[in-house]
Design an enzyme around this catalytic site. Sequence first.
Site, PDB file in Angstrom:
ATOM      1  N   THR A 100      -2.230   2.009  -1.368  1.00  0.00           N
ATOM      2  CA  THR A 100      -2.780   0.784  -0.789  1.00  0.00           C
ATOM      3  C   THR A 100      -2.478  -0.382  -1.723  1.00  0.00           C
ATOM      4  OG1 THR A 100      -4.814  -0.379  -0.159  1.00  0.00           O
ATOM      5  CG2 THR A 100      -5.034   1.318  -1.842  1.00  0.00           C
ATOM      6  N   GLY A 101      -2.119  -1.514  -1.137  1.00  0.00           N
ATOM      7  CA  GLY A 101      -1.844  -2.688  -1.961  1.00  0.00           C
ATOM      8  C   GLY A 101      -0.767  -3.558  -1.367  1.00  0.00           C
ATOM      9  N   GLY A 148       2.360  -4.145  -0.090  1.00  0.00           N
ATOM     10  CA  GLY A 148       3.321  -3.203   0.448  1.00  0.00           C
ATOM     11  C   GLY A 148       4.753  -3.412   0.045  1.00  0.00           C
ATOM     12  N   THR A 162      -5.957  -1.255   3.481  1.00  0.00           N
ATOM     13  CA  THR A 162      -5.367  -0.029   4.012  1.00  0.00           C
ATOM     14  C   THR A 162      -6.393   1.074   3.842  1.00  0.00           C
ATOM     15  OG1 THR A 162      -3.182  -0.754   3.221  1.00  0.00           O
ATOM     16  CG2 THR A 162      -3.394   1.552   3.796  1.00  0.00           C
ATOM     17  N   ARG A 167       6.183  -7.886  10.646  1.00  0.00           N
ATOM     18  CA  ARG A 167       6.201  -7.405   9.263  1.00  0.00           C
ATOM     19  C   ARG A 167       5.617  -5.998   9.195  1.00  0.00           C
ATOM     20  NH1 ARG A 167       2.128  -5.511   5.398  1.00  0.00           N
ATOM     21  NH2 ARG A 167       3.045  -5.784   3.331  1.00  0.00           N
ATOM     22  N   VAL A 168       6.293  -5.122   8.469  1.00  0.00           N
ATOM     23  CA  VAL A 168       5.823  -3.750   8.277  1.00  0.00           C
ATOM     24  C   VAL A 168       5.720  -3.494   6.780  1.00  0.00           C
ATOM     25  CG1 VAL A 168       6.364  -1.302   8.585  1.00  0.00           C
ATOM     26  CG2 VAL A 168       6.826  -2.936  10.430  1.00  0.00           C
ATOM     27  N   GLY A 169       4.616  -2.907   6.361  1.00  0.00           N
ATOM     28  CA  GLY A 169       4.413  -2.613   4.953  1.00  0.00           C
ATOM     29  C   GLY A 169       4.792  -1.197   4.592  1.00  0.00           C
ATOM     30  N   ASP A 170       4.202  -0.708   3.510  1.00  0.00           N
ATOM     31  CA  ASP A 170       4.568   0.604   2.984  1.00  0.00           C
ATOM     32  C   ASP A 170       3.865   1.765   3.673  1.00  0.00           C
ATOM     33  OD1 ASP A 170       2.181  -0.487   1.674  1.00  0.00           O
ATOM     34  OD2 ASP A 170       2.171   1.371   0.535  1.00  0.00           O
TER      35      ASP A 170
END
Length: 312
Positions: free
Chosen positions: A223-224, A226, A172, A200-203
């Site tokens: 970042t990481g 999610g 990210t 898929r959606v992350g943070d």
Amino acid sequence: MSIEPAAFALAVHGGAGTIRRERTSKAARAAYHAGLCRALLAGGAVLAGGGRALDAVAAAVVALEDDPLFNAGRGASLTAAGTFEMDAAIMDGRDRRAGAVAAVFGPKNPVTAARAVMDASPHVLLVAEGAAAFCRARGLAFAEPQYFETEARRREWREGMERRRAPGGHGTVGAVARDCDGNLAAATSTGGIAGKVPGRVGDSPLVGAGTFADNRTCAVSATGHGEFFIRWGVAFEVAARLAHLGQTLDRAAAAVIAELAAQGGEGGLVAIDRDGRLALPFNTPGMYRGYLKSGGAPHTAIWDEPYCVSRS
């Protein structure tokens, strides 16, 4: 470490994860430092000219998205289907206005798409084809698949599919800033986890998870992994500790990242408080990161090490 305040300040990250020193060549290290430096100079030029924190974080993230080394925009990871789905968000600390896009493909710079959602719609988050159509209608620059794809990402995807291993390769980019008027802003952009399930959606595009800004407390870009950052509301948790516990930014950010590690969540963040203090903690072997303060040179680092100072 805590970085003391200045008239304006900016911090960026280019992703956190298993970044092995022994597997990173001298040339690769130099390239990452140069990429972080370009982002700091892009955002710093806005701030030095009296510009807004919101414009500075956008400029810094665009520079990182344009760099194929980082997993955002050009150089984004591929999904399990071999396609691109990108997420981004931007937030203004003055009034908590925010814009975001998720699972989008086409806009050359996803953070610019997120900014368009904030500036030209009553919404916060648009996704997939609806987000792309919205951006196309507003004349944003688009790019073809070959622009986003790099040989390194295609190889990463191919090897993952051949080994049938679990998705990996977190990555990210993001930025936080305080301008000369004391305003805060944050922006985050990602290509997502390599080999992720389509959809898929992350943070990164979620306000309070991967991106947050409020002039009363701080601005955060994370970042990481999610899923952990979403479940623990990491970005907002840092701000809440400042607001309700009276913790310093350094203490709050470090505590949140340490607690995340205890739950199995890997990653890091960059944050800035209302007084311009910076914090850049991480719980992984490395995190591409850097900062710039008014009157100073860009400082960049990858591992737990002294920052490299650029005079360019």
